[in-house]
Scaffold this active site. Structure first.
Site, mmCIF file in Angstrom:
data_model
loop_
_atom_site.group_PDB
_atom_site.id
_atom_site.type_symbol
_atom_site.label_atom_id
_atom_site.label_comp_id
_atom_site.label_asym_id
_atom_site.label_seq_id
_atom_site.Cartn_x
_atom_site.Cartn_y
_atom_site.Cartn_z
ATOM 1 N N CYS A 1 -19.573 -25.842 0.789
ATOM 2 C CA CYS A 1 -20.394 -26.987 0.364
ATOM 3 C C CYS A 1 -20.778 -26.877 -1.109
ATOM 4 O O CYS A 1 -20.928 -27.876 -1.796
ATOM 5 C CB CYS A 1 -21.631 -27.094 1.232
ATOM 6 S SG CYS A 1 -22.572 -25.568 1.322
ATOM 7 N N GLY B 1 -24.101 -36.829 8.986
ATOM 8 C CA GLY B 1 -25.480 -36.361 8.847
ATOM 9 C C GLY B 1 -26.468 -37.507 8.742
ATOM 10 O O GLY B 1 -27.532 -37.481 9.377
ATOM 11 N N LYS C 1 -25.695 -26.656 18.607
ATOM 12 C CA LYS C 1 -24.339 -27.179 18.836
ATOM 13 C C LYS C 1 -23.465 -26.847 17.632
ATOM 14 O O LYS C 1 -23.593 -27.447 16.570
ATOM 15 C CB LYS C 1 -24.346 -28.703 19.037
ATOM 16 C CG LYS C 1 -22.968 -29.196 19.480
ATOM 17 C CD LYS C 1 -22.697 -30.635 19.138
ATOM 18 C CE LYS C 1 -22.020 -30.869 17.816
ATOM 19 N NZ LYS C 1 -20.694 -30.269 17.646
ATOM 20 N N GLU D 1 -17.210 -28.370 16.974
ATOM 21 C CA GLU D 1 -16.216 -28.261 18.047
ATOM 22 C C GLU D 1 -14.944 -27.572 17.556
ATOM 23 O O GLU D 1 -14.156 -27.063 18.335
ATOM 24 C CB GLU D 1 -15.875 -29.653 18.612
ATOM 25 C CG GLU D 1 -15.363 -30.679 17.612
ATOM 26 C CD GLU D 1 -16.490 -31.456 16.910
ATOM 27 O OE1 GLU D 1 -17.532 -30.841 16.570
ATOM 28 O OE2 GLU D 1 -16.303 -32.659 16.695
ATOM 29 N N GLU E 1 -28.740 -30.735 5.743
ATOM 30 C CA GLU E 1 -28.019 -29.995 4.695
ATOM 31 C C GLU E 1 -26.644 -30.627 4.615
ATOM 32 O O GLU E 1 -25.802 -30.415 5.501
ATOM 33 C CB GLU E 1 -27.884 -28.516 5.084
ATOM 34 C CG GLU E 1 -29.175 -27.746 5.054
ATOM 35 C CD GLU E 1 -29.716 -27.517 3.653
ATOM 36 O OE1 GLU E 1 -28.917 -27.469 2.695
ATOM 37 O OE2 GLU E 1 -30.941 -27.414 3.507
ATOM 38 N N GLU F 1 -16.499 -35.528 -2.115
ATOM 39 C CA GLU F 1 -16.311 -34.130 -1.716
ATOM 40 C C GLU F 1 -14.949 -34.014 -1.025
ATOM 41 O O GLU F 1 -14.731 -34.626 0.019
ATOM 42 C CB GLU F 1 -17.430 -33.747 -0.748
ATOM 43 C CG GLU F 1 -17.426 -32.292 -0.372
ATOM 44 C CD GLU F 1 -18.473 -31.969 0.685
ATOM 45 O OE1 GLU F 1 -18.616 -32.740 1.641
ATOM 46 O OE2 GLU F 1 -19.141 -30.933 0.537
ATOM 47 N N GLY G 1 -23.813 -30.477 7.703
ATOM 48 C CA GLY G 1 -22.490 -31.081 7.842
ATOM 49 C C GLY G 1 -22.285 -32.136 6.771
ATOM 50 O O GLY G 1 -22.920 -32.099 5.713
HETATM 51 P P1 NAD Z 1 -19.180 -32.910 10.020
HETATM 52 O O1 NAD Z 1 -20.281 -33.767 9.516
HETATM 53 O O2 NAD Z 1 -17.908 -33.549 10.401
HETATM 54 O O3 NAD Z 1 -19.661 -32.109 11.319
HETATM 55 C C1 NAD Z 1 -20.800 -31.307 11.279
HETATM 56 C C2 NAD Z 1 -21.387 -31.228 12.665
HETATM 57 O O4 NAD Z 1 -21.896 -32.508 13.021
HETATM 58 C C3 NAD Z 1 -20.376 -30.854 13.752
HETATM 59 O O5 NAD Z 1 -20.976 -29.985 14.657
HETATM 60 C C4 NAD Z 1 -20.075 -32.202 14.382
HETATM 61 O O6 NAD Z 1 -19.646 -32.100 15.717
HETATM 62 C C5 NAD Z 1 -21.422 -32.890 14.291
HETATM 63 N N1 NAD Z 1 -21.414 -34.353 14.339
HETATM 64 C C6 NAD Z 1 -20.457 -35.201 13.906
HETATM 65 N N2 NAD Z 1 -20.843 -36.480 14.113
HETATM 66 C C7 NAD Z 1 -22.081 -36.419 14.670
HETATM 67 C C8 NAD Z 1 -23.012 -37.409 15.106
HETATM 68 N N3 NAD Z 1 -22.764 -38.724 15.033
HETATM 69 N N4 NAD Z 1 -24.193 -36.997 15.605
HETATM 70 C C9 NAD Z 1 -24.503 -35.680 15.675
HETATM 71 N N5 NAD Z 1 -23.638 -34.711 15.318
HETATM 72 C C10 NAD Z 1 -22.447 -35.076 14.801
HETATM 73 O O7 NAD Z 1 -18.994 -31.771 8.941
HETATM 74 P P2 NAD Z 1 -17.878 -30.654 8.936
HETATM 75 O O8 NAD Z 1 -16.604 -31.336 8.562
HETATM 76 O O9 NAD Z 1 -17.960 -29.852 10.169
HETATM 77 O O10 NAD Z 1 -18.389 -29.708 7.749
HETATM 78 C C11 NAD Z 1 -18.159 -29.963 6.424
HETATM 79 C C12 NAD Z 1 -19.360 -30.586 5.768
HETATM 80 O O11 NAD Z 1 -20.500 -29.739 5.916
HETATM 81 C C13 NAD Z 1 -19.179 -30.743 4.276
HETATM 82 O O12 NAD Z 1 -19.626 -32.008 3.873
HETATM 83 C C14 NAD Z 1 -20.054 -29.648 3.687
HETATM 84 O O13 NAD Z 1 -20.493 -29.893 2.387
HETATM 85 C C15 NAD Z 1 -21.167 -29.618 4.671
HETATM 86 N N6 NAD Z 1 -21.887 -28.341 4.570
HETATM 87 C C16 NAD Z 1 -23.086 -28.326 3.931
HETATM 88 C C17 NAD Z 1 -23.776 -27.129 3.768
HETATM 89 C C18 NAD Z 1 -25.090 -27.080 3.054
HETATM 90 O O14 NAD Z 1 -25.696 -26.015 3.039
HETATM 91 N N7 NAD Z 1 -25.560 -28.151 2.439
HETATM 92 C C19 NAD Z 1 -23.223 -25.956 4.289
HETATM 93 C C20 NAD Z 1 -21.997 -26.003 4.928
HETATM 94 C C21 NAD Z 1 -21.335 -27.216 5.068
#
Ligand code: NAD
Length: 502
Positions: free
Chosen positions: A293, A237, A179, A182, A254, A396, A232
């Site tokens: 990230c 997460g 997934k 979005e 992650e 962050e 995410g």
């Molecule tokens: P986000 O947590 O808002 O969303 C990430 C994903 O999780 C999306 O697909 C979203 O739809 C899904 N999601 C949201 N709520 C959920 C739930 N309750 N259950 C299951 N899935 C859910 O993150 P974002 O804003 O898309 O991305 C930015 C974040 O990602 C930053 O914190 C960044 O540091 C992190 N990130 C980490 C790495 C790493 O390698 N550690 C790499 C890239 C991004």
């Protein structure tokens, strides 16, 4: 604009069962880029059922396919990625806002990840024979695929983050449901098409496009999912991870980072050293508008060189060319969404209210031909005189914000760099290699760069200490995340044990 079907289940592209769709926006001008299928829980159930069947199927099913064939398929995917390099880079640039060149680099990195995992599994021996202490016993430890994997990815590196999961999962013989965010689903749709074109059997790779709740949440909770891998933010997460753990799934998280870039004065002692350290600090903080990230969002600099360094950094930051990621000469694209833009504005406002000194940026830039007025642009911002109690230093921001903190001694530098709940990445700059290594050894972060920032290698593990996550991607550990370990103990001369007398 007519919708495209972006849900892939059992080898077929379908609309959502509910018929729902979502508009995906171009962050450079907020116009509609594509209309995609918006899955619900029922689509997730169908996708997981397909992945389950593909995993549990007969002798010819993917988990039981010879490793050489799995490796060959991964290499074919790598070729197809290179064939479609320009097209995918364009899709990624339009969807995320990053520059076309960054999109190309992502495709190359992803290609390398597919090649790496193909070679890793192909070159492995069939198992590890262990000494059972008897010539009559043959004891071997083998790896097997975990099962059905659910993969959730963020919007900043959609193709890359999906591939760091998909390539090892397939190499290990798993089936999956992915997934994407979005906000940026399009490059993942392209990748899943390539997997099918490469000859992956139907049902092995399934894709659902939709919101975190309910789609991601259903994947986390689904009883037929064996492994839940999430990239995410910390909040979503940990929430999703808790739901997955409640079902005793294997989990990999992650999460975010608040990454220190530590610069000692001796790194700036020569004009070349100074230029390199400033240039790399700029790159660390502002590439992809800071939506990385591992962004070097905290500059931690030795007091004696601070003023000169920050003045030059701010001068260069002001000259970063912002615009549509596909436009010629643009160095930085917009933020990904209105929500992200407002979040960044709020962080800068709070920092200034808490006493930070604005050295450059701090506002939306004026619109121009390259920067449509409706795009989510924000000027690269340097905030000086920051301290560890400020929200902007602790959280962050995921935007083009660089905070500056100052140290006097090596111990102070280390204490500041480790003063974060995260622990994803960090760097140390020094002309004294003994000092640089000493400091690197004390940094509590998953990746530490010495006199560099940002490079990573598919053969080296990626992941975080502290709240930056659980587990590792890439490297041999990144493959092991997708495998169960089994001990097979074979008695070559079975005899009664006579434990019981009767
Ligand atoms: P986000 O947590 O808002 O969303 C990430 C994903 O999780 C999306 O697909 C979203 O739809 C899904 N999601 C949201 N709520 C959920 C739930 N309750 N259950 C299951 N899935 C859910 O993150 P974002 O804003 O898309 O991305 C930015 C974040 O990602 C930053 O914190 C960044 O540091 C992190 N990130 C980490 C790495 C790493 O390698 N550690 C790499 C890239 C991004």
């Amino acid at each position: 604009m007519s919708p495209i079907e972006t849900i892939h289940i059992d080898g077929v592209w379908v609309p959502a069962v509910s018929g729902a769709t979502r508009e995906v926006l171009d962050p450079a001008d907020a116009t509609v880029l594509r209309v995609v299928s918006e899955a619900g829980a029922e689509d997730v159930d169908a996708a997981v059922a397909a992945a389950r069947r593909a995993f549990d199927g007969g002798a010819g099913a993917w988990p039981r396919t010879p490793v050489t064939q799995r490796a060959a398929l991964l290499r074919r995917v790598a070729e197809l990625l290179q064939r479609d390099r320009e097209e995918i880079a364009l899709v990624e640039s339009r969807d995320t806002g990053k520059t076309l060149e960054e999109g190309r680099i992502d495709v190359d990195d992803v290609t390398n990840a597919f090649r790496y995992f193909a070679d890793l599994v192909r070159n492995e021996s069939g198992g590890r024979v262990v000494d059972a202490g008897s010539a009559d016993v043959h004891s071997v430890v083998v790896h097997e695929p975990v099962g059905v994997c659910a993969m959730i990815t963020p919007w900043n590196y959609p193709l890359l983050q999906a591939s760091w999961k998909i390539a090892p999962a397939l190499a290990a013989g798993n089936t999956f449901v992915v997934k994407p965010s979005e906000v940026t689903p399009l490059s993942t749709v392209h990748l899943v098409r390539l997997l099918a074109e490469a000859g992956l059997p139907a049902g092995v790779a399934n894709l659902v496009t939709g919101a975190g709740v309910p789609v991601g949440q259903r994947l986390a909770e689904h009883p037929d999912v064996d492994l839940f891998s999430f990239t995410g933010g910390l909040l979503s997460g940990t929430k999703a991870g808790a739901a997955a753990v409640a079902g005793a799934k294997k989990i990999a998280l992650e999460l975010g980072g608040k990454n220190p870039n530590v610069v000692f004065a001796d790194a700036c002692a020569t004009p070349e050293g100074f230029d390199t350290a400033v240039d790399q600090a700029l790159n660390a903080a502002f590439v992809h508008s800071g939506q990385v990230c591992s962004a070097g969002a905290r500059l931690i600099i030795e007091a004696s060189v601070r003023e000169r360094f920050v003045a030059e950094l701010a001068r260069r930051a002001e000259r970063i060319k912002l615009g549509r990621g596909t436009a010629e000469g643009v160095e930085c694209g917009p933020l990904v969404s209105q929500q992200q833009l407002e979040k960044v504005e709020a962080y800068v406002d709070s920092a200034i209210a808490e006493g930070a000194r604005l050295r450059c940026g701090g506002s939306r830039p004026k619109p121009s031909e390259l920067r449509p007025a409706t795009g989510y642009f924000y000027a690269p911002t340097v905030l000086d005189e920051c301290h560890r109690e400020m929200k902007v230093v602790r959280e962050e921001t995921f935007g083009p914000i660089l905070t500056v903190e100052t140290f006097g001694t090596e111990d102070e530098a280390v204490a500041l760099a480790n003063d974060t709940e995260y622990g994803l990445a960090g760097a140390v700059w020094s002309a004294d290699s003994a000092r640089a290594r000493r400091v690197a050894a004390r940094l509590r972060h998953g990746t530490v760069w010495i006199n560099d920032y940002h490079p990573y290698l598919p053969q080296a593990e990626w992941g975080g200490f502290g709240k930056s996550g659980i587990g590792r991607e890439l490297g041999p550990t990144g493959l092991d995340e997708y495998r169960e370990t089994k001990h097979v103990y074979e008695n070559l001369r079975p005899q009664p044990v006579r434990w019981f007398s009767g």
